[in-house]
Structure formats: structure tokens, C-alpha cells
Design a protein around this motif. Structure first.
Motif, PDB file in Angstrom:
ATOM      1  N   GLN A   1      13.928  45.042  -9.396  1.00 22.81           N
ATOM      2  CA  GLN A   1      14.204  43.615  -9.318  1.00 22.81           C
ATOM      3  C   GLN A   1      15.397  43.343  -8.413  1.00 22.81           C
ATOM      4  OE1 GLN A   1      14.640  42.542 -13.419  1.00 22.81           O
ATOM      5  NE2 GLN A   1      12.437  42.180 -13.731  1.00 22.81           N
ATOM      6  N   ALA A   2      16.374  44.216  -8.443  1.00 25.21           N
ATOM      7  CA  ALA A   2      17.522  44.054  -7.550  1.00 25.21           C
ATOM      8  C   ALA A   2      17.113  44.229  -6.095  1.00 25.21           C
ATOM      9  CB  ALA A   2      18.607  45.057  -7.928  1.00 25.21           C
TER      10      ALA A   2
ATOM     11  N   ALA B   1      22.932  34.732  -5.339  1.00 28.27           N
ATOM     12  CA  ALA B   1      23.182  34.700  -6.783  1.00 28.27           C
ATOM     13  C   ALA B   1      22.116  35.486  -7.544  1.00 28.27           C
ATOM     14  CB  ALA B   1      23.232  33.248  -7.268  1.00 28.27           C
ATOM     15  N   SER B   2      20.886  35.360  -7.125  1.00 28.83           N
ATOM     16  CA  SER B   2      19.807  36.116  -7.773  1.00 28.83           C
ATOM     17  C   SER B   2      20.030  37.615  -7.595  1.00 28.83           C
ATOM     18  CB  SER B   2      18.457  35.698  -7.196  1.00 28.83           C
ATOM     19  OG  SER B   2      18.199  34.335  -7.471  1.00 28.83           O
ATOM     20  N   LEU B   3      20.501  38.004  -6.404  1.00 32.23           N
ATOM     21  CA  LEU B   3      20.780  39.419  -6.165  1.00 32.23           C
ATOM     22  C   LEU B   3      21.893  39.919  -7.088  1.00 32.23           C
ATOM     23  CD1 LEU B   3      20.512  42.069  -4.640  1.00 32.23           C
ATOM     24  CD2 LEU B   3      22.069  41.134  -2.898  1.00 32.23           C
TER      25      LEU B   3
ATOM     26  N   LEU C   1      21.596  42.835  -9.889  1.00 26.52           N
ATOM     27  CA  LEU C   1      22.470  44.008  -9.914  1.00 26.52           C
ATOM     28  C   LEU C   1      23.161  44.159 -11.271  1.00 26.52           C
ATOM     29  CD1 LEU C   1      24.077  43.748  -6.357  1.00 26.52           C
ATOM     30  CD2 LEU C   1      22.327  45.372  -7.128  1.00 26.52           C
ATOM     31  N   ALA C   2      23.582  43.017 -11.870  1.00 26.45           N
ATOM     32  CA  ALA C   2      24.205  43.073 -13.199  1.00 26.45           C
ATOM     33  C   ALA C   2      23.211  43.554 -14.244  1.00 26.45           C
ATOM     34  CB  ALA C   2      24.754  41.696 -13.567  1.00 26.45           C
TER      35      ALA C   2
ATOM     36  N   ARG D   1      21.655  50.569 -17.092  1.00 23.08           N
ATOM     37  CA  ARG D   1      22.271  51.898 -17.004  1.00 23.08           C
ATOM     38  C   ARG D   1      23.228  52.139 -18.172  1.00 23.08           C
ATOM     39  NH1 ARG D   1      22.769  50.089 -11.555  1.00 23.08           N
ATOM     40  NH2 ARG D   1      21.256  51.129 -10.153  1.00 23.08           N
ATOM     41  N   LYS D   2      23.978  51.102 -18.565  1.00 23.94           N
ATOM     42  CA  LYS D   2      24.889  51.250 -19.705  1.00 23.94           C
ATOM     43  C   LYS D   2      24.096  51.533 -20.991  1.00 23.94           C
ATOM     44  CE  LYS D   2      28.530  49.040 -22.400  1.00 23.94           C
ATOM     45  NZ  LYS D   2      27.894  49.431 -23.676  1.00 23.94           N
ATOM     46  N   ALA D   3      22.999  50.810 -21.185  1.00 26.10           N
ATOM     47  CA  ALA D   3      22.176  51.054 -22.364  1.00 26.10           C
ATOM     48  C   ALA D   3      21.635  52.480 -22.365  1.00 26.10           C
ATOM     49  CB  ALA D   3      21.037  50.039 -22.419  1.00 26.10           C
TER      50      ALA D   3
END
Length: 379
Positions: free
Chosen positions: A125-126, A169-171, A175-176, A182-184
Motif C-alpha cells: 500500500q505504501a 499525505a496518503s503516502l 508508511l505509518a 512491523r512493530k506488531a
């Protein structure tokens, strides 16, 4: 035999009986009277009670430590619960009860299949959002050139600027989202937050755990403390640094402790104040053991006497004093209780002087005025 003869014989017999009775009474009155046995016993002297030094205690000026009884459970200063930060199937859990772990050590993990797919989805999606940013930037550059040549209006250029900003902003959002994925995925690895010993395994491999589910409990046995409740009146005189001596269940020797802090608030209902005492390390000392003992509230110089020597079988407390060659009952007034050289003692505010010798309470009841003498112990 005629009637007159019978009458004469009866008179003679009655006279003889009367004479004999008078003779017997005269002999009894002439005999000496024996004194009563009770008066002879009362006149006999009472034997003196032999006492030895061990039968007496001395009232003396001493440092009396006023104490307060307390009890509570031993607990660890540092305790941590390893929880699942994400939901999933617990794939591995290594340490068991009693095993030691280090801070940051991996103790288990959760199945990562689902989280790997989420990371892949977020990354794609990123990438799509980044492509939209490139398209919007090229369109914005073209429209700027067209506006400069006068082919399109400034309004169309404003729309291109807005589209480019929205794409950026969508990008950033994509990315967030990828970072969260990745944190999960990283949170599937379970680590111990502190160094210590595992006290409980609260889940087993193969179970599906929810978010914040408890998996392991780790306690740090290097720092143990006792949490005890004291009445507010006694806690008011207690200060940090006061010493205590505790008896812990299962341990043969007493454990030394020191007050480290007091709770600033009282407990609801009981109005008791929680006191925390740091325990000295001792073999066999464990979390959850019950302990009881005494804590020193204050220390004063006072005329004191072992508490066991004060007798309470009368309306007022009294002691038995060796006064010369006799034992005398003496009423006393008592004050604060505490310890003198680890012996439970009581302050004597009236009735005794420094150096008076007192009969131990274990010797039983003694009549006031009983003669007594101090003899040397046989070798």
C-alpha cells in the motif's frame, strides 16, 4: 418378798448409782486440760524461703525500646508480568517456574504468519501511495508550465497542488501503517522486562492469547520487603530507618528488617497505615511467606523491669520485693512496654527504686511477709 422389801432395795440401788456418777465427774474435773493443737501450730515459726540469684530480677535504669507488633507477607520490591502485546497463538514459551531470566531475554514468541502478511500488505500500500505521489507531481509540473503559457487557468493549477498534497499525505499514512505492522510483528517476541526468577507460567504453548494476556510472572528475589499495617496512632511515631526483628514461617532464625517508607494515605475502613520494611537477605526467604515481629517506635531511658515479673492477679499490678529478710507485695504503676536487651520489659513509673530486687513471676504466688534469705548457688 413383800412390797416393802422391794422398795428398800430399789432405793439402795439408786443411791449407789448416784454416788458412782459423782465420783466419775470429780475425777474428770481434776484432770489437766490439754492445749488446742491449732494454737501450738500457730506459735511455731514459719521457715524462711531460700532464694538464689536466678530467682530474682533487678529494677534498673535502662534504654527501653518501645515496640509495636506487626505482621504481613513477604513480597518482592520488583515484580513484572510478561504480557502478550498482540493477539495470536503462543508458539513457544521457554522458562518454567524457578528458572532465572535476564532483563531483555527472549522468553517466548507468538505465531508471526498473520503479522508477516500484514507487513507485506502495508508495504505494498505504501508503494501504491508513492506511485500516486509521482503521478500527482508530474501533473503538477505540467500544469505549472501550462499556466505560464496561458493555456489553463490558475484554478486548475490549484487543483493540481491539492492533489499532489493529498497524494503525499496518503503516502505518509501508508508508511505509518507499514511501521505499525512491523512493530506488531516485533511484538510477537516476548521478552522479560527485569532480571529475576519465574514464579508463574500463566499460559502454555499452543494457546491463543489475547492482547495484554498474562504469560509469565517474574520476581526479583534480590530485594524483598514486608508490607504491614499499623494503627494510625503508632504509625505517627514511626520513622524511616527504624529497626525491626521478624520471625518468618519456615526459617529457624529471626530476620532483621528496617522501615524504608510509610504510605501517606490510610486504608479505607480500617484507617491503618501501610508500612514497608526492607528485609535482609536470608537463606530460604521467599515471596509470599508470612512474617510477624516487632518494630521499634522510640527509645527512652527509664526504670524498667522484665514484664514477666509484674503480677496481674490482683486489682492493681504489683510485684514481690525482697525487702531485707522478707518478701513484700508492692503495688506499682506501669508505663510503656518495650525491649531491654531483647527482653520484653515494662517501664515502672511509681512503686520501685533503682536496684530493688524483685521475685520472678514464674515462682508463683507468695504470701506477703514471707521470710526469705538469699543463698549461694550450689556448685
Amino acid at each position: 418378798m413383800n412390797r416393802s422389801v422391794k422398795f428398800a432395795l430399789a432405793v439402795l440401788v439408786l443411791g449407789a448409782l448416784a454416788l458412782g456418777f459423782r465420783l466419775v465427774q470429780g475425777r474428770r474435773s481434776d484432770a489437766p486440760t490439754a492445749p488446742p493443737a491449732t494454737s501450738a501450730a500457730a506459735s511455731a515459726p514459719v521457715p524462711a524461703l531460700d532464694l538464689r540469684d536466678g530467682d530474682l530480677v533487678m529494677a534498673q535504669m535502662a534504654d527501653l525500646s518501645r515496640t509495636q507488633a506487626l505482621s504481613g507477607s513477604v513480597r518482592a520490591v520488583s515484580t513484572a508480568i510478561v504480557k502478550a502485546k498482540v493477539a495470536g497463538e503462543l508458539r513457544h514459551l521457554g522458562p518454567r517456574e524457578g528458572d532465572s531470566v535476564r532483563a531483555g531475554q527472549v522468553v517466548g514468541d507468538i505465531d508471526t504468519t498473520e503479522f508477516e502478511l500484514r507487513v507485506k500488505q502495508a508495504v505494498q500500500q505504501a508503494e501504491a501511495a508513492r506511485a500516486q505521489v509521482d503521478i500527482a507531481r508530474r501533473q503538477l509540473d505540467n500544469n505549472r508550465a501550462l499556466v505560464a503559457q496561458g493555456f489553463i487557468s490558475a484554478t486548475a493549477l490549484d487543483t493540481s497542488v491539492a492533489n499532489h498534497a493529498a497524494a503525499q499525505a496518503s503516502l505518509q499514512a501508508a508508511l505509518a501503517t507499514a511501521d505499525l505492522a512491523r512493530k506488531a510483528q516485533a511484538d510477537t517476541v516476548l521478552k522479560s522486562p527485569i532480571s529475576g526468577t519465574v514464579s508463574q507460567r500463566l499460559a502454555q504453548p499452543g494457546e491463543r492469547v489475547a492482547v495484554d494476556a498474562r504469560v509469565l510472572e517474574v520476581v526479583d528475589l534480590s530485594r524483598l520487603e514486608l508490607e504491614a499495617a499499623l494503627p494510625a496512632a503508632d504509625a505517627g511515631t514511626l520513622r524511616a530507618g527504624a529497626t525491626a526483628e521478624l520471625r518468618v514461617e519456615g526459617l529457624p532464625d529471626p530476620v532483621s528488617a528496617q522501615v524504608v517508607r510509610l504510605n501517606p494515605a490510610t486504608q479505607a475502613g480500617t484507617r491503618a497505615v501501610l508500612v514497608y520494611l526492607s528485609l535482609q537477605p536470608a537463606p530460604g526467604l521467599r515471596v509470599g511467606l508470612f512474617a510477624r515481629g516487632t518494630v521499634a517506635l522510640e527509645q527512652r531511658r527509664a526504670l524498667s523491669l522484665p514484664l514477666s515479673a509484674v503480677r496481674l492477679d490482683d486489682a492493681l499490678p504489683y510485684v514481690v520485693v525482697l525487702d531485707g529478710s522478707a518478701l513484700r507485695r508492692r503495688t506499682v504503676k506501669t508505663g510503656a512496654r518495650g525491649l531491654v536487651d531483647r527482653i520484653e520489659s515494662v517501664e515502672i513509673t511509681d512503686g520501685l527504686r533503682d536496684g530493688d530486687r524483685i521475685l520472678r513471676g514464674s515462682l508463683g504466688t507468695v504470701r506477703d511477709g514471707t521470710p526469705a534469705r538469699l543463698v549461694a548457688a550450689a556448685h
